[in-house]
Design a protein around this motif. Structure first.
Motif, PDB file in Angstrom:
ATOM      1  N   CYS A   1     -73.089  77.271 145.039  1.00 32.10           N
ATOM      2  CA  CYS A   1     -72.280  76.941 146.207  1.00 32.10           C
ATOM      3  C   CYS A   1     -70.831  76.994 145.748  1.00 32.10           C
ATOM      4  O   CYS A   1     -70.433  76.265 144.828  1.00 32.10           O
ATOM      5  CB  CYS A   1     -72.624  75.553 146.734  1.00 32.10           C
ATOM      6  SG  CYS A   1     -71.555  75.060 148.094  1.00 32.10           S
ATOM      7  N   THR A   2     -70.053  77.867 146.356  1.00 27.91           N
ATOM      8  CA  THR A   2     -68.661  78.044 145.974  1.00 27.91           C
ATOM      9  C   THR A   2     -67.773  77.625 147.135  1.00 27.91           C
ATOM     10  O   THR A   2     -68.017  78.017 148.282  1.00 27.91           O
ATOM     11  CB  THR A   2     -68.377  79.512 145.623  1.00 27.91           C
ATOM     12  OG1 THR A   2     -69.295  79.927 144.615  1.00 27.91           O
ATOM     13  CG2 THR A   2     -66.968  79.704 145.125  1.00 27.91           C
ATOM     14  N   SER A   3     -66.762  76.823 146.849  1.00 29.82           N
ATOM     15  CA  SER A   3     -65.815  76.423 147.889  1.00 29.82           C
ATOM     16  C   SER A   3     -64.424  76.292 147.264  1.00 29.82           C
ATOM     17  O   SER A   3     -64.272  76.266 146.041  1.00 29.82           O
ATOM     18  CB  SER A   3     -66.237  75.105 148.532  1.00 29.82           C
ATOM     19  OG  SER A   3     -66.139  74.044 147.607  1.00 29.82           O
ATOM     20  N   VAL A   4     -63.433  76.199 148.113  1.00 33.73           N
ATOM     21  CA  VAL A   4     -62.056  76.012 147.661  1.00 33.73           C
ATOM     22  C   VAL A   4     -61.730  74.529 147.819  1.00 33.73           C
ATOM     23  O   VAL A   4     -61.869  73.959 148.908  1.00 33.73           O
ATOM     24  CB  VAL A   4     -61.069  76.859 148.500  1.00 33.73           C
ATOM     25  CG1 VAL A   4     -59.639  76.617 148.056  1.00 33.73           C
ATOM     26  CG2 VAL A   4     -61.428  78.336 148.381  1.00 33.73           C
ATOM     27  N   ALA A   5     -61.333  73.902 146.729  1.00 31.10           N
ATOM     28  CA  ALA A   5     -61.049  72.462 146.738  1.00 31.10           C
ATOM     29  C   ALA A   5     -59.563  72.207 146.899  1.00 31.10           C
ATOM     30  O   ALA A   5     -58.719  72.974 146.432  1.00 31.10           O
ATOM     31  CB  ALA A   5     -61.547  71.833 145.439  1.00 31.10           C
ATOM     32  N   LEU A   6     -59.255  71.099 147.551  1.00 28.61           N
ATOM     33  CA  LEU A   6     -57.880  70.658 147.746  1.00 28.61           C
ATOM     34  C   LEU A   6     -57.788  69.222 147.255  1.00 28.61           C
ATOM     35  O   LEU A   6     -58.542  68.345 147.695  1.00 28.61           O
ATOM     36  CB  LEU A   6     -57.509  70.732 149.235  1.00 28.61           C
ATOM     37  CG  LEU A   6     -56.132  70.217 149.618  1.00 28.61           C
ATOM     38  CD1 LEU A   6     -55.047  71.099 148.993  1.00 28.61           C
ATOM     39  CD2 LEU A   6     -55.992  70.193 151.124  1.00 28.61           C
ATOM     40  N   VAL A   7     -56.870  68.967 146.313  1.00 30.04           N
ATOM     41  CA  VAL A   7     -56.656  67.620 145.789  1.00 30.04           C
ATOM     42  C   VAL A   7     -55.357  67.100 146.381  1.00 30.04           C
ATOM     43  O   VAL A   7     -54.319  67.748 146.318  1.00 30.04           O
ATOM     44  CB  VAL A   7     -56.584  67.621 144.244  1.00 30.04           C
ATOM     45  CG1 VAL A   7     -56.249  66.231 143.730  1.00 30.04           C
ATOM     46  CG2 VAL A   7     -57.895  68.112 143.657  1.00 30.04           C
ATOM     47  N   GLU A   8     -55.435  65.903 146.972  1.00 27.22           N
ATOM     48  CA  GLU A   8     -54.265  65.288 147.606  1.00 27.22           C
ATOM     49  C   GLU A   8     -54.155  63.841 147.155  1.00 27.22           C
ATOM     50  O   GLU A   8     -55.159  63.208 146.803  1.00 27.22           O
ATOM     51  CB  GLU A   8     -54.408  65.281 149.132  1.00 27.22           C
ATOM     52  CG  GLU A   8     -54.578  66.647 149.740  1.00 27.22           C
ATOM     53  CD  GLU A   8     -54.837  66.525 151.228  1.00 27.22           C
ATOM     54  OE1 GLU A   8     -54.050  67.097 151.988  1.00 27.22           O
ATOM     55  OE2 GLU A   8     -55.816  65.867 151.626  1.00 27.22           O
ATOM     56  N   ARG A   9     -52.954  63.320 147.220  1.00 23.33           N
ATOM     57  CA  ARG A   9     -52.768  61.896 146.965  1.00 23.33           C
ATOM     58  C   ARG A   9     -53.409  61.117 148.099  1.00 23.33           C
ATOM     59  O   ARG A   9     -53.271  61.462 149.264  1.00 23.33           O
ATOM     60  CB  ARG A   9     -51.289  61.537 146.885  1.00 23.33           C
ATOM     61  CG  ARG A   9     -50.652  61.939 145.605  1.00 23.33           C
ATOM     62  CD  ARG A   9     -49.263  61.406 145.538  1.00 23.33           C
ATOM     63  NE  ARG A   9     -48.687  61.762 144.253  1.00 23.33           N
ATOM     64  CZ  ARG A   9     -47.474  61.431 143.879  1.00 23.33           C
ATOM     65  NH1 ARG A   9     -46.697  60.750 144.703  1.00 23.33           N
ATOM     66  NH2 ARG A   9     -47.024  61.794 142.714  1.00 23.33           N
ATOM     67  N   ALA A  10     -54.111  60.062 147.744  1.00 24.68           N
ATOM     68  CA  ALA A  10     -54.726  59.174 148.747  1.00 24.68           C
ATOM     69  C   ALA A  10     -53.750  58.047 149.034  1.00 24.68           C
ATOM     70  O   ALA A  10     -53.535  57.192 148.193  1.00 24.68           O
ATOM     71  CB  ALA A  10     -56.058  58.644 148.227  1.00 24.68           C
ATOM     72  N   GLU A  11     -53.152  58.089 150.194  1.00 26.14           N
ATOM     73  CA  GLU A  11     -52.142  57.058 150.523  1.00 26.14           C
ATOM     74  C   GLU A  11     -52.546  56.262 151.718  1.00 26.14           C
ATOM     75  O   GLU A  11     -53.253  56.649 152.550  1.00 26.14           O
ATOM     76  CB  GLU A  11     -50.798  57.709 150.766  1.00 26.14           C
ATOM     77  CG  GLU A  11     -50.327  58.442 149.516  1.00 26.14           C
ATOM     78  CD  GLU A  11     -48.959  59.036 149.694  1.00 26.14           C
ATOM     79  OE1 GLU A  11     -48.001  58.296 149.423  1.00 26.14           O
ATOM     80  OE2 GLU A  11     -48.865  60.189 150.096  1.00 26.14           O
TER      81      GLU A  11
END
Length: 73
Positions: free
Chosen positions: A63-73
């Motif tokens: 399973c391939t996907s594009v990940a997005l990492v964001e600050r959790a605010e």
């Protein structure tokens, strides 16, 4: 002596918006491969059909996907 200030920030990881995961499978007995699809169940059905025709029952699934990492605010 050098001093550092460490600040820890919480982050979260999600799937990139406007993208789809891609599911793939490859038989571990022969060279057969399932057609990549955005629906994992479709690939699973193809694997089961392959097993019914050949008795091959071991597959590598991806399973391939594009990940997005964001600050959790």
């Amino acid at each position: 002596m050098r001093r550092s200030i460490l600040r820890y920030t919480k982050h979260r990881i999600t799937q990139q918006p406007d993208t789809e995961a891609t599911f793939e499978a490859k038989c571990l007995t022969c060279a057969w491969e399932a057609k990549p699809a955005s629906d994992g169940a479709t690939v699973d059905v193809e694997c089961m059909s392959h097993t019914g025709r050949t008795q091959h029952n071991r597959f590598r699934r991806l399973c391939t996907s594009v990940a997005l990492v964001e600050r959790a605010e």
